[in-house]
Scaffold this active site. Structure first.
Site: not given
Length: 197
Positions: A68-70
Site C-alpha cells: 500500500a501507499d498513502t
C-alpha cells in the site's frame, strides 16, 4: 489459505492488517517511493503500491503479496512525508481549517500465477483551524515527520480532525474494507478464517 506477505516497513500497516485476524509475514520492499511523471493522486498511489508489491514478489514462491501507499492531497497538491520540521509546519498550515483528501493505493500480487489486483481508496478529512503555536508544539513532538501530510490520525494528530467522510483506516494507511474485498477475490475471507481457527 495462501500465505500473506505484507510489503511494508510501516508498523501502522502491520497493526491494521492484524485487525483482519489473518496471519502474515512482513517483508520490507527496497524501492524508491518517488515517480518521475506527474500522475493524478489515485494513479500515483496505485503505481507506488504496485512498485512495492513487485519488489517483494520475486522473493516469494507461493502466496499473496500485499502493498500500500498513502498520500494526502490538498487542492491537487500531493503532500507526502515532510522532509523536515519546516516542511511539516508548512503542510499543517495548509491543512488548517480546510478539507483535504487521503488516497491509499492497494496492490495484491498472487504467486506463482502473477495475477494482480490494484485499486485505491479515497477519504475526505476536515481539519479545524490551528494556531501557529499548536502547529509548532505538534511538530516539536516529532510525530508528523514520517507521516504523509505531516499528521497521524491515530496519534496526537487526531485532535486536529473535525470530521472524516469515508474510511478512517484509509487515513491511517490501509483501507481494511477495500483490502478485505480484494483478498476475497483470491479466495481469502477474513471472516471465514477467523471462524475456522
Amino acid at each position: 489459505m495462501l500465505p500473506i506477505y505484507l510489503a511494508s516497513s510501516s508498523p501502522r500497516r502491520s497493526m491494521l492488517l492484524e485487525k483482519l485476524g489473518l496471519p502474515f509475514t512482513v517483508v520490507v520492499p527496497r524501492v524508491e517511493e518517488g515517480v518521475q511523471e506527474a500522475l493524478p493522486p489515485h494513479q500515483l498511489v496505485e503505481t507506488l503500491a504496485l512498485r512495492k508489491a513487485r519488489a517483494v514478489a520475486p522473493s516469494i514462491s507461493k502466496g499473496l503479496v500485499v502493498a500500500a501507499d498513502t498520500v494526502v492531497v490538498w487542492h491537487d497538491k500531493v503532500l507526502g512525508k515532510p522532509a523536515d520540521t519546516r516542511e511539516a509546519s508548512e503542510m499543517l498550515s495548509l491543512l488548517s481549517g480546510n478539507e483535504h483528501e487521503v488516497y491509499t493505493g492497494v496492490a495484491v500480487i498472487e504467486k506463482p500465477s502473477g495475477r494482480r489486483v490494484v485499486t485505491h481508496e479515497r477519504t475526505r478529512v476536515k481539519f479545524r483551524p490551528l494556531t501557529a503555536e499548536e502547529i509548532a508544539r505538534y511538530v516539536a513532538t516529532g510525530e508528523p515527520l514520517d507521516k504523509a501530510g505531516a499528521y497521524a490520525a491515530q496519534g496526537l494528530g487526531a485532535i486536529f480532525i473535525a470530521g472524516i467522510r469515508g474510511c478512517y483506516f484509509n487515513v491511517v494507511g490501509l483501507p481494511l474494507a477495500r483490502l478485505a474485498q480484494v483478498l476475497k477475490e483470491f479466495g481469502v475471507d477474513p471472516l471465514e478464517y477467523v471462524q475456522n481457527n
